[in-house]
Design an enzyme around this catalytic site. Structure first.
Site, PDB file in Angstrom:
ATOM      1  CE1 TYR A 141      -3.369  -2.783   0.399  1.00  0.00           C
ATOM      2  CE2 TYR A 141      -4.570  -0.786   1.250  1.00  0.00           C
ATOM      3  CZ  TYR A 141      -4.626  -2.129   0.502  1.00  0.00           C
ATOM      4  OH  TYR A 141      -6.032  -2.792   0.723  1.00  0.00           O
ATOM      5  CE  LYS A 191       2.944 -17.507  -3.130  1.00  0.00           C
ATOM      6  NZ  LYS A 191       1.891 -19.031  -3.262  1.00  0.00           N
ATOM      7  CG  ASP A 223      -0.890 -20.266  -2.048  1.00  0.00           C
ATOM      8  OD1 ASP A 223      -0.393 -20.248  -0.883  1.00  0.00           O
ATOM      9  OD2 ASP A 223      -0.206 -20.704  -2.688  1.00  0.00           O
ATOM     10  CG  ASP A 247      -7.703  -5.087   1.356  1.00  0.00           C
ATOM     11  OD1 ASP A 247      -8.412  -4.637   2.233  1.00  0.00           O
ATOM     12  OD2 ASP A 247      -7.683  -5.164   0.220  1.00  0.00           O
ATOM     13  CG  ASP A 251     -13.207  -7.743   2.028  1.00  0.00           C
ATOM     14  OD1 ASP A 251     -13.156  -6.968   3.173  1.00  0.00           O
ATOM     15  OD2 ASP A 251     -13.612  -7.258   0.874  1.00  0.00           O
TER      16      ASP A 251
HETATM   17  C1  IPM Z   1     -10.140  -1.761   4.145  1.00  0.00           C
HETATM   18  C2  IPM Z   1     -10.609  -1.203   2.624  1.00  0.00           C
HETATM   19  C3  IPM Z   1      -9.435  -0.277   2.375  1.00  0.00           C
HETATM   20  C4  IPM Z   1      -8.005  -0.736   2.344  1.00  0.00           C
HETATM   21  C5  IPM Z   1      -9.825   0.672   1.206  1.00  0.00           C
HETATM   22  C6  IPM Z   1     -11.077   1.566   1.156  1.00  0.00           C
HETATM   23  C7  IPM Z   1      -8.594   1.795   0.860  1.00  0.00           C
HETATM   24  O1  IPM Z   1     -10.484  -2.070   1.815  1.00  0.00           O
HETATM   25  O2  IPM Z   1     -10.166  -1.120   5.170  1.00  0.00           O
HETATM   26  O3  IPM Z   1     -10.066  -2.972   4.089  1.00  0.00           O
HETATM   27  O4  IPM Z   1      -7.752  -1.204   1.001  1.00  0.00           O
HETATM   28  O5  IPM Z   1      -7.403  -1.013   3.126  1.00  0.00           O
HETATM   29 MG    MG Z   2     -10.477  -4.017   2.485  1.00  0.00          MG
END
Ligand code: IPM
Ligand code: MG
Length: 364
Positions: A141, A191, A223, A247, A251
């Site tokens: 990032y 990784k 992975d 990240d 999710d």
């Molecule tokens: C998160 C989000 C952020 C990230 C975005 C909105 C920049 O996806 O907090 O996970 O990628 O960190």
């Molecule tokens: Mg995210």
């Protein structure tokens, strides 16, 4: 005692869920006799519209002076042009970097009342109680070079996954400290079979482990980890990983709890310790969900549970945090659901009503 909190509602459903989280926080204040001093500021798309930048200088200053920050969400189609020079997400990244919030905690705890409401088999998600420690101010990032340029043979672009041993050490240490407060198991995700930065990560993690003989450390390739999270998520206690890996994996992990709308997060500038107040930023992990904005639909539970994390980590109020978590659990147990976790035979409610119900339980 008086606590200073900056609220950055942001875009999309951000203002709606942040509003319900503040409602619950104020209820905690009146029940437990705390005074929360709130200040508001723009971030993300609304800040771009108002000021031309995703995080105005004075908002960052305000956040630096506060005990904690509550963020709703940033982003939306209005500001999505890939060639735009300023993006809502820049505001969030600038906050993380500017406040030195290198440790992002994302707990995934599957509520017993929701085990039947996920896309996975109940026996797979039942009992899942894990926490991700995502590195938040380095790696893909932030590391340089990060740019796009024109060559004679076309366009090129690059991002860098670069880590110093200091950056790795401090985040891995957060993982170990958290594991000590839990089931004493830490999984470091990398990784290392391909990436040099991951090989350094693994080596440093192994070195830090020497100071934590009471915690069991294992290494897992990213992975394989993504697969294991679905196959046997109860295996995990604490996971620590690089920014981008974290990240993506968080999710995925949110689906274990049924919905992104259930998952809170805390971004801290230090090691969380019981009884120690660490400044931090708190936000639901779901995004701005522009299609749901303004419809009183969004699930405010992730934002409300983020307030619980704030009470615990930044305000040193463990009992108050527990009161909020218990209130959420009780409302779910009584069958109330927002659309994203709605199930047969349950009562569907909107954002505000869910907030009212939870605040009502906190009030007692
Ligand atoms: C998160 C989000 C952020 C990230 C975005 C909105 C920049 O996806 O907090 O996970 O990628 O960190
Ligand atoms: Mg995210």
């Amino acid at each position: 005692m008086r606590f200073n909190l900056v609220v950055l509602p942001g875009d999309g459903v951000g203002p709606e869920v942040a509003g319900e989280a503040i409602k619950v926080l104020q209820t905690v204040g009146s029940r437990f006799g705390h005074d929360f001093n709130l200040q508001y500021g723009p971030v993300g798309g609304v800040a771009i519209d108002e000021t031309g930048t995703a995080l105005p200088e004075d908002v960052l200053k305000l956040c630096k002076k506060s005990d904690a920050v509550l963020l709703g969400a940033v982003g939306g189609p209005k500001w999505d042009d890939p060639l735009a020079t300023v993006r809502p997400e820049d505001g969030l990244l600038a906050l993380r970097k500017g406040l030195g919030l290198f440790a992002n905690l994302r707990p995934v705890k599957v509520s017993p009342v929701l085990v039947d409401g996920t896309n996975l088999k109940p026996e797979v998600v039942s009992g899942v109680d894990l926490v991700f420690v995502r590195e938040l101010t380095g790696g893909l990032y932030f590391a340089r070079p990060k740019r796009r340029w024109q060559t004679t043979r076309g366009r090129r672009a690059t991002d860098s996954m670069t880590y110093s041993e200091q950056e790795i050490e401090r985040i891995v240490r957060v993982g170990f400290e958290l594991a000590r407060q839990r089931r004493r198991k830490l999984t470091s995700v990398d990784k290392a079979n391909v990436l040099e930065s991951s090989r350094l990560w693994r080596q440093v993690a192994t070195e830090v482990a020497l100071g934590y003989h009471d915690v069991e450390l294992d290494h897992m390739l990213v992975d394989a980890c993504s697969m294991r999270l679905i196959q046997n998520p109860a295996y995990f206690d604490v996971l620590v990983t690089e920014n981008m890996f974290g990240d993506i994996l968080t999710d995925e992990a949110s689906m274990l709890a049924g919905s992104m709308g259930m998952l809170p997060s805390a971004s801290l500038a230090g090691v969380p310790k019981e009884g120690v107040r660490t400044p931090g930023m708190y936000e639901p992990i779901h995004g701005s969900a522009p299609r749901r904005a303004g419809l009183d639909m969004a699930n405010p539970i992730a934002a409300i549970l983020s307030v619980a994390m704030m009470l615990r980590h930044s305000f040193g109020m463990a009992a108050e945090a527990q009161a909020v978590e218990a209130a959420v659990e009780e409302v779910l147990r009584q069958g109330y659901r927002t659309y994203d976790i709605m199930d047969e035979g349950k009562t569907e409610v909107g954002t505000r009503e869910m907030g009212d119900l939870i605040a009502g339980k906190v009030r007692g």
